[in-house]
Design a protein around this motif. Structure first.
Motif, PDB file in Angstrom:
ATOM      1  N   VAL B   4      -4.148  12.695  -4.645  1.00  0.00           N
ATOM      2  CA  VAL B   4      -3.835  13.417  -3.419  1.00  0.00           C
ATOM      3  C   VAL B   4      -3.835  14.896  -3.748  1.00  0.00           C
ATOM      4  O   VAL B   4      -3.126  15.324  -4.663  1.00  0.00           O
ATOM      5  N   GLN B  25      -6.998  12.824   0.411  1.00  0.00           N
ATOM      6  CA  GLN B  25      -6.715  11.712  -0.504  1.00  0.00           C
ATOM      7  C   GLN B  25      -7.974  10.877  -0.711  1.00  0.00           C
ATOM      8  O   GLN B  25      -8.756  10.670   0.219  1.00  0.00           O
ATOM      9  N   HIS B  29      -6.245   5.131   1.443  1.00  0.00           N
ATOM     10  CA  HIS B  29      -5.019   4.618   2.057  1.00  0.00           C
ATOM     11  C   HIS B  29      -5.041   4.876   3.555  1.00  0.00           C
ATOM     12  O   HIS B  29      -5.486   5.925   4.020  1.00  0.00           O
ATOM     13  N   MET B  32      -0.735   8.293   5.829  1.00  0.00           N
ATOM     14  CA  MET B  32      -0.522   9.593   5.206  1.00  0.00           C
ATOM     15  C   MET B  32       0.698  10.236   5.830  1.00  0.00           C
ATOM     16  O   MET B  32       1.051   9.964   6.984  1.00  0.00           O
ATOM     17  N   ARG B  68      -5.355  14.180  12.045  1.00  0.00           N
ATOM     18  CA  ARG B  68      -5.961  13.248  11.084  1.00  0.00           C
ATOM     19  C   ARG B  68      -7.395  12.968  11.554  1.00  0.00           C
ATOM     20  O   ARG B  68      -7.683  11.973  12.196  1.00  0.00           O
ATOM     21  N   SER B  93       0.081   9.818   0.478  1.00  0.00           N
ATOM     22  CA  SER B  93      -0.679   8.716   1.061  1.00  0.00           C
ATOM     23  C   SER B  93      -0.091   7.409   0.556  1.00  0.00           C
ATOM     24  O   SER B  93       0.565   7.368  -0.489  1.00  0.00           O
ATOM     25  N   GLN B  99       4.263   5.256  -2.030  1.00  0.00           N
ATOM     26  CA  GLN B  99       3.580   6.481  -1.640  1.00  0.00           C
ATOM     27  C   GLN B  99       3.218   7.320  -2.862  1.00  0.00           C
ATOM     28  O   GLN B  99       3.952   7.362  -3.840  1.00  0.00           O
TER      29      GLN B  99
END
Lengths: 111, 110
Positions: B4, B25, B29, B32, B68, B93, B99
């Motif tokens: 990340v 990232q 994933h 986020m 996003r 993420s 995380q």
């Protein structure tokens, strides 16, 4: 925050000694993560536990969801272990992946 | 190893200015997150996302927007920066509950 009570808030150790950090939860948590914030400000992911214990080098962590606590044990502390340690957990009733953080323990390791 | 990244790493802004913090990232994933970390508060969740096109309010969303545009990118936007938003901001993420955090962005609003 209020759901995650982390202790102690500050800790000083001499090199080669050890201690334990603890997080108590006011509600049942799904899993816990432990992080260290280093001198550069980066968050280092130490452990993720859904139950039981994990060990990595001089660090060992335990999580008991039923008893609502988690611990992080440091043995043979080294100067580079200094930093702020955070625990974070997710409420078992949630499904968003949101973490609730403790306020942190500032560890200083002295020669 | 989870990856990340955040940019910029350090930012000085003026009150009333617009600030955009970026996060990328490469873990693929779905989730986020944006946090801020202040002494005495631990990390507090500002906004999060379940995937491209999704943004959700966290615990302290006031004064912040999020975007996003893709699986890899998640931005935090301060339309009118204020000195109270001086902080260290972390992006993360995660696929489920674990995380992975970026290195952080230190923002100072003068």
């Amino acid at each position: 925050g209020d759901q995650v009570e982390q202790s102690p808030s500050a800790l000083s150790l001499h090199e080669g000694t050890g201690s334990a950090l603890r997080c108590n939860f006011t509600t049942t948590m799904r899993a816990v993560q432990w992080f260290r914030k280093n001198s550069r400000g980066s968050l280092i992911n130490l452990f993720y536990l859904a139950s039981g214990t994990k060990e990595n080098g001089r660090l060992k962590s335990a999580f008991d969801s039923k008893e609502r606590y988690s611990t992080l044990h440091i043995r043979d502390a080294q100067l580079e272990d200094s930093g702020t340690y955070f625990c974070a957990a997710e409420d078992i009733t949630g499904n968003t992946g949101k973490l609730i953080f403790g306020l942190g323990t500032t560890l200083q390791v002295q020669p | 190893e989870a990856a990340v990244t955040q940019s910029p790493r350090n930012k000085v802004a003026v009150t009333g200015g617009k600030v955009t913090l970026s996060c990328n990232q490469t873990n693929n994933h779905n989730n986020m997150y944006w946090y801020r970390q202040d002494t005495g508060h631990g990390l507090r969740l500002i906004h999060y996302s379940y995937g491209a096109g999704s943004t959700e309010k966290g615990d302290i969303p006031d004064g912040y927007k999020a975007s996003r545009p893709s699986q890899e990118n998640f931005s935090l936007i301060l339309e009118l920066a204020t000195p109270s938003q001086t902080s260290v901001y972390f992006c993360a993420s995660g696929a489920s509950y674990e995380q992975y955090f970026g290195p952080g962005t230190r923002l100072t609003v003068l």
